[in-house]
Write a protein that holds these residues in place. Structure first.
Motif, mmCIF file in Angstrom:
data_model
loop_
_atom_site.group_PDB
_atom_site.id
_atom_site.type_symbol
_atom_site.label_atom_id
_atom_site.label_comp_id
_atom_site.label_asym_id
_atom_site.label_seq_id
_atom_site.Cartn_x
_atom_site.Cartn_y
_atom_site.Cartn_z
ATOM 1 N N ARG A 23 0.831 -1.191 0.000
ATOM 2 C CA ARG A 23 0.000 0.000 0.000
ATOM 3 C C ARG A 23 0.867 1.242 0.000
ATOM 4 O O ARG A 23 1.899 1.286 0.643
ATOM 5 N N VAL A 24 0.417 2.236 -0.746
ATOM 6 C CA VAL A 24 1.207 3.447 -0.877
ATOM 7 C C VAL A 24 0.300 4.651 -0.660
ATOM 8 O O VAL A 24 -0.803 4.714 -1.205
ATOM 9 N N GLU A 25 0.781 5.594 0.146
ATOM 10 C CA GLU A 25 -0.008 6.794 0.408
ATOM 11 C C GLU A 25 0.429 7.869 -0.591
ATOM 12 O O GLU A 25 1.581 8.299 -0.602
ATOM 13 N N LEU A 26 -0.492 8.314 -1.425
ATOM 14 C CA LEU A 26 -0.119 9.230 -2.511
ATOM 15 C C LEU A 26 0.325 10.603 -1.995
ATOM 16 O O LEU A 26 1.216 11.225 -2.553
ATOM 17 N N LYS A 27 -0.305 11.069 -0.902
ATOM 18 C CA LYS A 27 0.083 12.392 -0.374
ATOM 19 C C LYS A 27 1.528 12.385 0.084
ATOM 20 O O LYS A 27 2.283 13.322 -0.159
ATOM 21 N N ILE A 44 4.989 25.683 -7.167
ATOM 22 C CA ILE A 44 4.190 24.455 -7.159
ATOM 23 C C ILE A 44 3.183 24.507 -6.015
ATOM 24 O O ILE A 44 3.549 24.579 -4.852
ATOM 25 N N ASP A 45 1.898 24.494 -6.379
ATOM 26 C CA ASP A 45 0.829 24.457 -5.373
ATOM 27 C C ASP A 45 0.335 23.029 -5.213
ATOM 28 O O ASP A 45 0.264 22.298 -6.194
ATOM 29 N N THR A 46 -0.006 22.669 -3.978
ATOM 30 C CA THR A 46 -0.600 21.346 -3.816
ATOM 31 C C THR A 46 -2.027 21.492 -3.324
ATOM 32 O O THR A 46 -2.334 22.406 -2.543
ATOM 33 N N ARG A 47 -2.887 20.628 -3.804
ATOM 34 C CA ARG A 47 -4.262 20.576 -3.289
ATOM 35 C C ARG A 47 -4.521 19.144 -2.850
ATOM 36 O O ARG A 47 -4.867 18.298 -3.664
ATOM 37 N N LEU A 48 -4.283 18.913 -1.565
ATOM 38 C CA LEU A 48 -4.401 17.551 -1.074
ATOM 39 C C LEU A 48 -5.593 17.443 -0.144
ATOM 40 O O LEU A 48 -5.856 18.350 0.650
ATOM 41 N N PRO A 49 -6.340 16.361 -0.216
ATOM 42 C CA PRO A 49 -7.512 16.209 0.645
ATOM 43 C C PRO A 49 -7.080 15.904 2.073
ATOM 44 O O PRO A 49 -5.948 15.501 2.313
ATOM 45 N N GLU A 50 -8.015 16.113 2.999
ATOM 46 C CA GLU A 50 -7.750 15.813 4.407
ATOM 47 C C GLU A 50 -7.495 14.318 4.593
ATOM 48 O O GLU A 50 -6.539 13.910 5.215
ATOM 49 N N VAL A 52 -0.500 20.487 -8.165
ATOM 50 C CA VAL A 52 -0.526 19.042 -7.960
ATOM 51 C C VAL A 52 -1.696 18.742 -7.043
ATOM 52 O O VAL A 52 -1.779 19.310 -5.952
ATOM 53 N N ALA A 53 -2.613 17.909 -7.500
ATOM 54 C CA ALA A 53 -3.819 17.696 -6.702
ATOM 55 C C ALA A 53 -4.165 16.226 -6.580
ATOM 56 O O ALA A 53 -3.860 15.425 -7.464
ATOM 57 N N ASP A 100 -8.009 10.233 -8.077
ATOM 58 C CA ASP A 100 -7.331 10.921 -9.174
ATOM 59 C C ASP A 100 -6.137 11.687 -8.642
ATOM 60 O O ASP A 100 -6.252 12.406 -7.650
ATOM 61 N N LEU A 101 -4.998 11.535 -9.325
ATOM 62 C CA LEU A 101 -3.853 12.368 -9.010
ATOM 63 C C LEU A 101 -3.582 13.182 -10.265
ATOM 64 O O LEU A 101 -3.418 12.617 -11.342
ATOM 65 N N SER A 102 -3.598 14.519 -10.142
ATOM 66 C CA SER A 102 -3.409 15.299 -11.358
ATOM 67 C C SER A 102 -2.315 16.330 -11.196
ATOM 68 O O SER A 102 -2.045 16.814 -10.099
ATOM 69 N N VAL A 103 -1.661 16.637 -12.314
ATOM 70 C CA VAL A 103 -0.643 17.677 -12.359
ATOM 71 C C VAL A 103 -1.038 18.627 -13.482
ATOM 72 O O VAL A 103 -1.216 18.191 -14.623
ATOM 73 N N THR A 104 -1.219 19.888 -13.145
ATOM 74 C CA THR A 104 -1.706 20.859 -14.122
ATOM 75 C C THR A 104 -0.688 21.970 -14.287
ATOM 76 O O THR A 104 -0.150 22.476 -13.304
ATOM 77 N N ASP A 105 -0.415 22.339 -15.546
ATOM 78 C CA ASP A 105 0.418 23.517 -15.752
ATOM 79 C C ASP A 105 -0.309 24.498 -16.655
ATOM 80 O O ASP A 105 -1.348 24.181 -17.235
#
Lengths: 236, 366
Positions: free
Chosen positions: B216-220, B241-247, B282-283, B292-297
């Motif tokens: 198991r891997v924690e994405l955050k 680089i901004d991150t938007r990570l859920p609680e 990075v969200a 979903d893991l996304s990277v937006t530029d």
């Protein structure tokens, strides 16, 4: 007692036709795979074998057509039984076309086996062919299992094939504009790319036929394209 | 003394007269073993089928390798390759048949040595698949590696050789040119080193197309670790680089090092090709069917006609104005490969000059 006999005779004859579709499918898959391999590796000997193999598919299609007509005439099947028989006729026609397209790629592979073209074009054709083969494998697997749940997502992949074809088309045009001497082989490659794209379409047709055979209904029409942002989804 | 010696011998190492007597008296217990429980113990795929060519039973390994093989499935509809068909038809006709090679091209290239025979008296047949993919993959990998490496290394190597020649000849006594050429040579050497790294990791991935185990891997946690290592590069390219990570928790099944590489490649690309946008997001977003893991530029983006092919090896987007080529052309090929192994989906959307987003969609854990 008599009716049991008729039912099992029908099943036996249907099993023959269904089995034959499997054989056609395997043959068609192999022709597509080998023709693209022959094209990419400039392997004229392999290409000639593919051309010769096309006869088997033509013959199988005629055989399925004859048997299916005899079956309908003699057993007068109804409902799903009838759909099975009609479905077999339609699918065999699509597979025969796939074989023709494979044969055409093989013929072009022979024609240009002397010329060399850039690696990136080969890679593009290979990944296009990979998508088309995956599509073909998935529909034929669905035919085997009768499982219709995954048929809808095949439309996505068909869209992906179209996009990739468009991209290759542009690359080939640029390539030919830059090297006028390569117009002959470039044109052959262009038709090969188109053929592969058409193979994807036939796979989609087969998916629709399977859906109809299994459920008695037409597959829902294409989803409306709400978002025009260029995008792609890459699946396994 | 003898007893003590005997105690050192593990049980079963020596046939005892008692065991032989029991087998003689009660019969060989393997005779009563069912075929399916025996097949279950084998790591090679085994499929039983009846005289009409329908699957009767298949072991775990067969299900893992070929997907669902329910009883009643037409064997020859599932295994359509002409060679297998020939083998099965021979068996059903009551003949012995030599083993054949069965090659699956898609979705992963796999090769099996397939042998079959009749078993028992009830008109039952068996097919046994011996996985040869590894051997074949090693061969192919070697060929591919040599072809790719020689093709892709030639350009930077030729450029380095050219500069060495110039430094020895015309630019011998020109300190300004020397400094400039050495810079270029260093860049090219760095590029070659990166190319080799990427080729090696791609080859390693191709060698082992399936993940082992269910780690198991924690994405955050991965995103944080990647950002720590990428800090200097982000600062250099002046990208925020901004991150938007859920609680909540964002755990998926996967391999930590591989997913680290996915996130690293995606963020690196976003900073490199989207640097004019000045910002990368990075969200992580939990979805109904996974994460979903996304990277937006917000850079120039990718022209529509290139999007379908951008994950091909060495595929390059020729941007107008001749963008500086920094990549090896393998980054996204690696990303695609790793995600495929994780049953994850990669989607790419790009609106030129507005935003470009790479999203990895991971399936739910169970």
């Amino acid at each position: 007692m008599n009716s049991v006999h008729i039912v099992s005779a029908f099943d036996g004859e249907l099993a023959y036709v269904v089995n034959k579709i499997g054989a056609m499918g395997g043959q068609a898959e192999r022709m597509v795979e080998q023709s693209v391999r022959a094209l990419v590796n400039a392997d004229a000997a392999l290409a000639r074998r593919v051309v010769a193999d096309d006869l088997l598919l033509d013959e199988a299609e005629r055989d399925i057509g004859d048997k299916a007509i005899a079956l309908i005439g003699r057993r007068q099947p109804l409902a799903q039984d009838l759909r099975q028989v009609i479905g077999a006729i339609r699918i065999s026609a699509d597979l025969e076309r796939v074989g023709d397209l494979g044969k055409n790629i093989a013929k072009r592979a022979i024609a240009i086996s002397g010329a060399s073209h850039p690696v990136s074009l080969n890679r593009g054709l290979e990944s296009l062919a990979e998508l088309a083969l995956l599509q073909l494998k998935d529909v034929l697997d669905a035919y085997a299992s009768g499982d219709v749940t995954k048929l809808a997502q095949m439309r996505d992949r068909d869209e992906q094939i179209d996009l990739m074809y468009t991209s290759l088309f542009r690359q080939l045009l640029t390539f030919m504009m830059e090297n006028a001497r390569m117009i002959t082989s470039g044109t052959h490659l262009l038709f090969c790319a188109k053929n592969i794209e058409r193979i994807g379409d036939h796979a989609t047709n087969i998916a629709e036929t399977i859906y109809y055979v299994q459920t008695g209904q037409q597959m829902a029409p294409d989803r409306p394209q709400g978002d025009l942002t260029p995008s792609i989804v890459i699946r396994k | 003394m003898l007893d003590r010696l005997r105690a050192l011998i593990p049980p079963g190492a020596v046939a005892t007269p008692e065991a032989a007597r029991t087998i003689r008296r009660e019969g060989n217990p393997t005779e009563r073993l069912s075929a399916s429980s025996f097949a279950a113990a084998l790591s090679d795929p085994v499929i039983f089928f009846d005289k009409d060519g329908f699957v009767v039973d298949a072991n775990r390994a067969a299900h893992d390798m070929f997907g669902k093989l329910d009883a009643g499935l037409g064997l020859l509809l599932k295994f359509r390759a002409p060679d297998i068909r020939g083998l099965v038809e021979q068996l059903l006709a009551g003949n012995a048949a030599p083993a054949i090679d069965y090659i699956e091209r898609v979705p992963l290239e796999r090769m099996f040595r397939v042998s079959g025979s009749r078993v028992g008296e009830d008109g039952l047949f068996v097919l046994i698949f011996k996985d040869q993919s590894e051997v074949r993959r090693i061969d192919r990998m070697r060929a591919d590696f040599i072809a790719n490496a020689s093709h892709e290394l030639r350009t930077p190597l030729a450029s380095v050789a050219g500069f060495i020649e110039t430094l020895r000849g015309p630019a011998k006594d020109d300190p300004k040119a020397r400094a400039q050429f050495l810079d270029i040579m260093q860049n090219q050497a760095g590029r070659m080193a990166r190319l080799l790294d990427d080729l090696l990791s791609l080859s390693r991935l191709e060698m082992k197309p399936r993940l082992d185990g269910g780690a198991r891997v924690e994405l955050k946690e991965i995103i944080r670790a990647v950002l720590d290592t990428l800090g200097p590069m982000a600062a250099e390219t002046k990208v925020v680089i901004d991150t938007r990570l859920p609680e909540g928790d964002a755990t998926v099944i996967g391999d930590r090092d591989e997913l680290f590489q996915v996130v690293q490649n995606l963020i690196e690309n976003a900073c490199k090709y989207g640097r004019s946008g000045g910002r990368v997001i990075v969200a992580i977003e939990p979805q109904a069917d996974g994460v979903d893991l996304s990277v937006t530029d917000f850079g120039p983006g990718i022209p529509a006609e290139h999007i379908p092919r951008i994950t091909e090896r060495f595929y390059r987007v020729e941007a107008e104005g001749g963008r500086v080529e920094k990549g090896t052309g393998l980054g996204l090929a690696i990303v695609k490969h790793i995600l495929a192994r994780h049953n994850a989906r990669l989607s790419i959307t790009s609106q030129p000059n507005v935003e470009t987003r790479f999203t990895a969609h991971f399936p739910p854990m169970e």
